[in-house]
Scaffold this active site. Structure first.
Site, PDB file in Angstrom:
ATOM      1  N   LYS A 182      12.530   2.169  13.051  1.00 27.91           N
ATOM      2  CA  LYS A 182      12.570   4.147  12.992  1.00 27.91           C
ATOM      3  C   LYS A 182      14.223   4.639  12.477  1.00 27.91           C
ATOM      4  CE  LYS A 182      11.465   2.770  17.831  1.00 27.91           C
ATOM      5  NZ  LYS A 182      10.746   3.462  19.568  1.00 27.91           N
ATOM      6  N   GLY A 216      11.853   1.850  24.660  1.00 27.83           N
ATOM      7  CA  GLY A 216      12.430   2.020  24.611  1.00 27.83           C
ATOM      8  C   GLY A 216      13.565   2.554  25.822  1.00 27.83           C
ATOM      9  N   GLU A 252       1.355  -0.365  22.578  1.00 19.96           N
ATOM     10  CA  GLU A 252       2.771   0.115  22.948  1.00 19.96           C
ATOM     11  C   GLU A 252       2.190   1.189  23.700  1.00 19.96           C
ATOM     12  OE1 GLU A 252       5.370  -0.904  19.153  1.00 19.96           O
ATOM     13  OE2 GLU A 252       5.177   1.455  19.194  1.00 19.96           O
ATOM     14  N   SER A 284      10.669  -1.908  24.743  1.00 19.76           N
ATOM     15  CA  SER A 284      11.224  -2.781  25.507  1.00 19.76           C
ATOM     16  C   SER A 284      10.984  -4.362  24.993  1.00 19.76           C
ATOM     17  CB  SER A 284      11.668  -2.120  26.918  1.00 19.76           C
ATOM     18  OG  SER A 284      11.236  -0.976  26.600  1.00 19.76           O
ATOM     19  N   HIS A 321       2.670   5.949  15.163  1.00 20.12           N
ATOM     20  CA  HIS A 321       2.843   5.744  16.638  1.00 20.12           C
ATOM     21  C   HIS A 321       3.547   6.225  17.362  1.00 20.12           C
ATOM     22  CE1 HIS A 321       6.590   4.824  18.509  1.00 20.12           C
ATOM     23  NE2 HIS A 321       6.900   3.226  17.738  1.00 20.12           N
ATOM     24  N   ASN A 359      10.858  -2.106  13.842  1.00 21.76           N
ATOM     25  CA  ASN A 359      10.696  -1.035  13.550  1.00 21.76           C
ATOM     26  C   ASN A 359      11.952  -0.371  13.656  1.00 21.76           C
ATOM     27  OD1 ASN A 359      10.181   2.104  13.471  1.00 21.76           O
ATOM     28  ND2 ASN A 359       8.743   1.729  15.228  1.00 21.76           N
ATOM     29  N   GLU A 411       5.452   8.240  18.375  1.00 21.14           N
ATOM     30  CA  GLU A 411       7.210   9.075  18.637  1.00 21.14           C
ATOM     31  C   GLU A 411       6.397   9.685  17.225  1.00 21.14           C
ATOM     32  OE1 GLU A 411       9.984   6.217  17.479  1.00 21.14           O
ATOM     33  OE2 GLU A 411      10.374   5.508  19.418  1.00 21.14           O
TER      34      GLU A 411
HETATM   35  P1  PGA Z   1      12.193  -0.661  21.457  1.00 23.79           P
HETATM   36  O1  PGA Z   1      10.625   0.285  20.545  1.00 23.79           O
HETATM   37  O2  PGA Z   1      11.209  -2.268  21.541  1.00 23.79           O
HETATM   38  O3  PGA Z   1      13.153   0.137  21.632  1.00 23.79           O
HETATM   39  O4  PGA Z   1      11.010  -0.300  23.054  1.00 23.79           O
HETATM   40  C1  PGA Z   1       9.027  -0.078  20.348  1.00 23.79           C
HETATM   41  C2  PGA Z   1       8.781   0.506  19.476  1.00 23.79           C
HETATM   42  O5  PGA Z   1       8.673   1.545  19.156  1.00 23.79           O
HETATM   43  O6  PGA Z   1       7.664   0.399  18.189  1.00 23.79           O
END
Ligand code: PGA
Length: 247
Positions: free
Chosen positions: A10, A174, A168, A209, A95, A8, A97
């Site tokens: 983003k 992150g 998640e 992460s 997601h 991903n 976000e």
């Molecule tokens: P990350 O993001 O690996 O940077 O923690 C995962 C995600 O949001 O899909």
């Protein structure tokens, strides 16, 4: 079960770097004997060029979101039909976000899932609890509520070929923090139970992460069928190491 490892990206990547990363991955996949299925979900501006870079390779392409409608007056949005047209096999939906900064409700995510399925896209549905919900001991309830609320009633039309679920935890995304493999196993088991026996082959990914340093431990936990990788998916060596850890 063949694991699924999805990148991903983003809101990261410009043409040159994105195409190079996709090409480098194609090259590694061609020589690296990977058992897992790989998918790259770049930002919308890179879908066409990354599709081109992935052509003829086993690596799939995915979108990061879609609108519930096929077309129309929705400035800035992209439909599932458009993602399909750009060469996507998958779309990430729900997601955290998007749930947070675009206020997407379970009902909206459910409508997007229906649109994606209608367009012939497979869905990677994200669910996960916030830090506060975790501290209040509500993780399992929140995850199950999001899962059930974001999928069609009776899970109609869904099967292992067109649905994957990504657990998640919002606090792990992150942040460099992850749940223990034992916690992930417990939560994935609940997701598995909620999906029911007919969907027992649906892959349940862990995301939040995932790094080369923790991938093996997380990916070999029971009920973990792959990874959704954010930050580490922008680095060729890191993403490849994670994919390798998946088998
Ligand atoms: P990350 O993001 O690996 O940077 O923690 C995962 C995600 O949001 O899909």
């Amino acid at each position: 079960m063949r694991k699924l490892v999805a990148a991903n990206w983003k809101m990261n990547g410009l043409k040159a770097g994105g195409v190079t990363l996709a090409r480098d991955l194609v090259q590694r996949a061609a020589t690296g004997k990977l058992a897992s299925e790989l998918v790259i979900c770049p930002p919308a501006t890179l879908l066409i060029v990354v599709a081109e870079a992935l052509k003829g390779s086993p690596i799939g392409l995915g979108g990061q979101d879609c609108h519930a409608e096929e077309k129309g007056a929705h400035t800035g949005d992209i439909s599932a039909v458009m993602l399909k047209d750009a060469g996507c096999r998958y779309v990430i939906l729900g997601h955290s976000e998007r749930r947070a900064s675009h206020h997407e409700s379970d009902a909206e995510v459910r409508a997007k899932v229906a649109a994606a399925r209608k367009a012939g896209l497979a869905v990677i549905l994200c669910v996960g609890e916030s830090e506060t919900e975790r501290q209040a001991g509500k993780t399992l309830d929140v995850v199950e509520r999001q899962l059930v609320g974001s999928l069609p009633p009776d899970l109609a039309g869904l099967d292992a070929s067109n649905l994957a679920v990504a657990y998640e935890p919002v606090w792990a995304i992150g942040s460099g923090r992850t749940p223990t493999p034992l916690e992930v196993t417990e939560i994935h088991a609940r997701i598995r139970q909620a999906l029911g026996p007919r969907l027992r082959e649906v892959r349940i990914l862990y995301g939040g992460s995932v790094k080369p340093q923790n991938a093996r431990e997380l990916m070999t936990a029971p009920e973990v069928n792959g990874a959704l990788v954010g930050g580490a998916s922008l680095l060729l060596d890191d993403f490849w190491a994670i994919a390798r850890a998946c088998g």
